[in-house]
Design an enzyme around this catalytic site. Structure first.
Site, short mmCIF file in Angstrom:
data_model
loop_
_atom_site.label_atom_id
_atom_site.label_comp_id
_atom_site.label_asym_id
_atom_site.label_seq_id
_atom_site.Cartn_x
_atom_site.Cartn_y
_atom_site.Cartn_z
N CYS A 19 3.03 -12.77 -0.61
CA CYS A 19 2.19 -13.81 -1.23
C CYS A 19 3.04 -14.96 -1.77
O CYS A 19 2.57 -16.09 -1.91
CB CYS A 19 1.38 -13.23 -2.37
SG CYS A 19 0.63 -11.66 -1.96
N TYR A 33 -15.40 -21.17 -25.69
CA TYR A 33 -15.39 -22.64 -25.65
C TYR A 33 -14.49 -23.21 -26.73
O TYR A 33 -14.58 -22.83 -27.90
CB TYR A 33 -16.81 -23.21 -25.85
CG TYR A 33 -16.78 -24.66 -26.32
CD1 TYR A 33 -16.24 -25.65 -25.50
CD2 TYR A 33 -17.24 -25.03 -27.59
CE1 TYR A 33 -16.16 -26.97 -25.93
CE2 TYR A 33 -17.17 -26.34 -28.03
CZ TYR A 33 -16.62 -27.31 -27.19
OH TYR A 33 -16.53 -28.60 -27.62
N ALA A 82 0.84 -1.21 0.00
CA ALA A 82 0.00 0.00 0.00
C ALA A 82 0.87 1.25 0.00
O ALA A 82 0.68 2.17 -0.82
CB ALA A 82 -0.92 -0.01 1.22
C1 LIG Z 1 2.27 -15.82 3.49
C2 LIG Z 1 1.35 -14.81 2.87
C3 LIG Z 1 0.70 -15.12 1.69
C4 LIG Z 1 -0.16 -14.21 1.11
N1 LIG Z 1 -0.79 -14.53 -0.07
C5 LIG Z 1 -1.60 -13.64 -0.67
C6 LIG Z 1 -2.19 -13.94 -1.92
O1 LIG Z 1 -1.98 -15.02 -2.48
N2 LIG Z 1 -3.01 -13.01 -2.48
C7 LIG Z 1 -3.23 -11.79 -1.90
O2 LIG Z 1 -3.97 -10.96 -2.47
N3 LIG Z 1 -2.67 -11.47 -0.71
C8 LIG Z 1 -1.86 -12.37 -0.08
N4 LIG Z 1 -1.26 -12.04 1.11
C9 LIG Z 1 -1.58 -10.75 1.75
C10 LIG Z 1 -0.70 -9.61 1.25
O3 LIG Z 1 0.65 -9.93 1.38
C11 LIG Z 1 -1.04 -8.37 2.05
O4 LIG Z 1 -2.40 -8.10 1.89
C12 LIG Z 1 -0.24 -7.16 1.62
O5 LIG Z 1 1.13 -7.35 1.83
C13 LIG Z 1 -0.70 -5.94 2.41
O6 LIG Z 1 0.06 -4.85 2.07
P1 LIG Z 1 0.18 -3.60 3.06
O7 LIG Z 1 1.14 -2.66 2.43
O8 LIG Z 1 -1.18 -3.13 3.42
O9 LIG Z 1 0.76 -4.22 4.41
P2 LIG Z 1 2.16 -4.95 4.66
O10 LIG Z 1 2.60 -5.72 3.49
O11 LIG Z 1 1.99 -5.67 5.95
O12 LIG Z 1 3.15 -3.74 4.87
C14 LIG Z 1 3.07 -2.89 5.96
C15 LIG Z 1 4.47 -2.39 6.24
O13 LIG Z 1 4.40 -1.41 7.26
C16 LIG Z 1 5.52 -1.54 8.10
N5 LIG Z 1 5.14 -0.89 9.36
C17 LIG Z 1 4.10 -1.22 10.17
N6 LIG Z 1 4.03 -0.37 11.20
C18 LIG Z 1 5.05 0.53 11.04
C19 LIG Z 1 5.49 1.65 11.79
N7 LIG Z 1 4.87 2.02 12.89
N8 LIG Z 1 6.56 2.34 11.34
C20 LIG Z 1 7.19 1.97 10.20
N9 LIG Z 1 6.82 0.89 9.46
C21 LIG Z 1 5.76 0.20 9.88
C22 LIG Z 1 5.73 -3.04 8.18
O14 LIG Z 1 7.05 -3.36 8.54
C23 LIG Z 1 5.40 -3.48 6.77
O15 LIG Z 1 6.53 -3.55 5.94
C24 LIG Z 1 -0.38 -12.94 1.72
C25 LIG Z 1 0.28 -12.62 2.92
C26 LIG Z 1 1.12 -13.54 3.50
C27 LIG Z 1 1.83 -13.19 4.78
#
Ligand SMILES: Cc1cc2nc3c(=O)[nH]c(=O)nc-3n(C[C@H](O)[C@H](O)[C@H](O)COP(=O)(O)OP(=O)(O)OC[C@H]3O[C@@H](n4cnc5c(N)ncnc54)[C@H](O)[C@@H]3O)c2cc1C
Length: 451
Positions: free
Chosen positions: A46, A429, A13
């Site tokens: 993922c 198909y 994000a």
């Molecule tokens: C094993 C696994 C498999 C997955 N498979 C799928 C899939 O097949 N399909 C799918 O759509 N989704 C999948 N997902 C979900 C997907 O990875 C997440 O939805 C996505 O990464 C979310 O992105 P994000 O940026 O919101 O959060 P995140 O990827 O969690 O990133 C948030 C970041 O913020 C940082 N952070 C948090 N708090 C602070 C702070 N206070 N200060 C500084 N940094 C901070 C963290 O270190 C992290 O790097 C999977 C997840 C996992 C763990």
């Protein structure tokens, strides 16, 4: 005057927002500072289960863009920097530089919260033991690898949701004895109806997984600091390693402490432009709640597909554009070896709980013409609203080629089509791809006849 956008969280994000805002505005117009507490940016969590299973050969393959690559694009990424507080009135963040061991504050004009979610870890006795871990980051994957290299033989996966299934597949691939312990009576029981989950359980057992369904974990046996068994209500299960996959909770505490609205589902409340209820603060990804397009309710659906889209929408809007996020359907797909599992919208159970008068039909068909090599059985369950015939949801379990058919049904759901309309759609198909009546058309026709 140059404005400053501060982003908390440097993954899907946060970095999508940063990249989009940078595309729209030059460094002279908008300074972009990203604080990320880990050492990495933009990596595909993922892909971790497939790295574990050896389907992906190198951790580097999962990194879409390094901090250096972002910096080269004019985004000031600061890794090992954790934001510890937001002052929404003064428009500052307090940051802890984890390497230098010092704190500082920085002013923002606009702030995006992209803090993601954390895995649920119940307070079970022994959960801190060596050998008990989650698979959420590349560091987790490295820890798991080290345990496997050190000779772990017996693995227990706690939770048979998407990640539990993918991890179980990866561990089997690595030659471990795998037991999956699940509190519900079926694998994927939280996301599929029980009648659809049976096929998943069969596939797991056939592959050699020991499934302990309807079994609640109570803690861990720990000897010399290392886990040796998972304690359950039905007795202990021996383990050298334990991987917990119990779903996630939004990281919304930082926002809540700053007075930013957090909803009943536990995520930060945002509008369709990804604005929070607090001026100049935006949020996107796993930390927010989204509008479910079928129920209209606020839900947390922590998926990378939404995080990337929401980041892009937020980045566009922060840079002065006008984009909106259309909501979610809960569309998701996974696989366990040769079995593909997918869903969109509401299951029958969810539709009933949401107050719909739901009709459900299940059809058995095949992924290709029955005479064509590689035809695989597949089951589709459709849920529709009695009377109107509006499609409410779909689930698919089947062999290769079955799962991605969910996208046709997700499109129909997105467009609020009835099952009769779906049954009349012009789908492709040819024998190597589908029977003459595509399974989606068959299922929709059957549903239409029951409305
Ligand atoms: C094993 C696994 C498999 C997955 N498979 C799928 C899939 O097949 N399909 C799918 O759509 N989704 C999948 N997902 C979900 C997907 O990875 C997440 O939805 C996505 O990464 C979310 O992105 P994000 O940026 O919101 O959060 P995140 O990827 O969690 O990133 C948030 C970041 O913020 C940082 N952070 C948090 N708090 C602070 C702070 N206070 N200060 C500084 N940094 C901070 C963290 O270190 C992290 O790097 C999977 C997840 C996992 C763990």
């Amino acid at each position: 005057m140059t404005q400053r956008l501060v982003i908390i969280g440097g993954d899907a994000a946060g970095m999508s927002a940063a990249s989009q805002a940078r595309r729209a505005k030059s460094a002279g117009e908008l300074e972009i500072v990203v604080f990320e507490r880990s050492t990495r940016t933009s990596y595909a969590a993922c892909g971790l289960p497939y790295l574990l299973g050896g389907f992906v050969k190198s951790p580097d393959a999962l990194i879409a863009r390094t901090p250096e690559q972002h910096r080269a694009k004019g985004i000031d990424v600061r890794t090992r920097h954790e934001v510890t507080a937001i002052d929404a009135k003064a428009r500052t963040v307090t940051v802890s530089d984890l390497s230098a061991g010092r704190d500082f504050t920085l002013h923002y004009d606009e702030l995006l919260i992209g803090t993601g979610a954390s895995g649920i870890l119940p307070p079970w006795p022994g959960i801190e033991a060596k050998g008990v871990l989650q698979l959420r980051t590349l560091d987790d994957a490295a820890r798991l690898d080290a345990l496997l290299d050190a000779g772990a033989r017996r693995a227990v996966v706690v939770g048979a949701g998407y990640i539990g299934l993918e991890v179980a597949e990866g561990l089997l691939e690595r030659g471990l004895d795998v037991t999956v312990v699940e509190r519900l009576d079926a694998p994927m029981g939280a996301v599929l109806d029980a009648d659809m989950a049976g096929g998943v359980a069969d596939a797991m057992r056939a592959a050699g997984v020991t499934l302990r369904l309807g079994t609640a974990v109570t803690g861990f046996t720990v000897v010399g600091g290392r886990v040796t068994a998972v304690e359950t209500a039905a007795g202990p299960v021996g383990a050298d390693i334990v991987v917990i996959g119990l779903g996630v909770r939004p990281n919304a505490e930082l926002a809540r402490a700053a007075g930013v609205g957090v909803g009943e589902a536990g995520g930060i409340v945002v509008d369709d432009h990804l604005r929070t209820d607090t001026p100049h603060i935006w949020a996107a990804g796993d930390c927010v709640e989204s509008r479910h397009r079928v129920t209209g309710r606020s839900v947390v659906v922590a998926l990378g597909t939404h995080a990337n889209k929401q980041g892009r929408v937020a980045g566009t809007n922060i840079a002065g554009g006008n984009a909106s996020f259309g909501g979610v359907l809960g569309t998701a797909i996974t696989r366990f070896q040769g079995v593909e599992i997918a869903r969109t919208g509401l299951t029958e159970r969810e539709a009933t709980a949401a107050g719909f008068d739901a009709v459900a039909v299940t059809t058995e068909s095949s992924s290709r013409a029955h005479y064509y090599p590689g035809a695989e059985p597949m089951t589709i369950k459709l849920v529709a609203e009695r009377g109107t015939g509006r499609l409410l949801g779909a689930q698919i379990v089947g062999g290769t080629g079955a799962g991605k058919r969910i996208d046709v049904l997700a499109t129909a759901l997105w467009c609020e089509m009835t099952v009769a309309e779906v049954a009349g759609m012009d789908l492709s198909y040819a024998p190597p791809f589908s029977p003459v009546w595509d399974p989606v058309l068959l299922a929709a026709g059957k549903a239409a006849s029951r409305i």
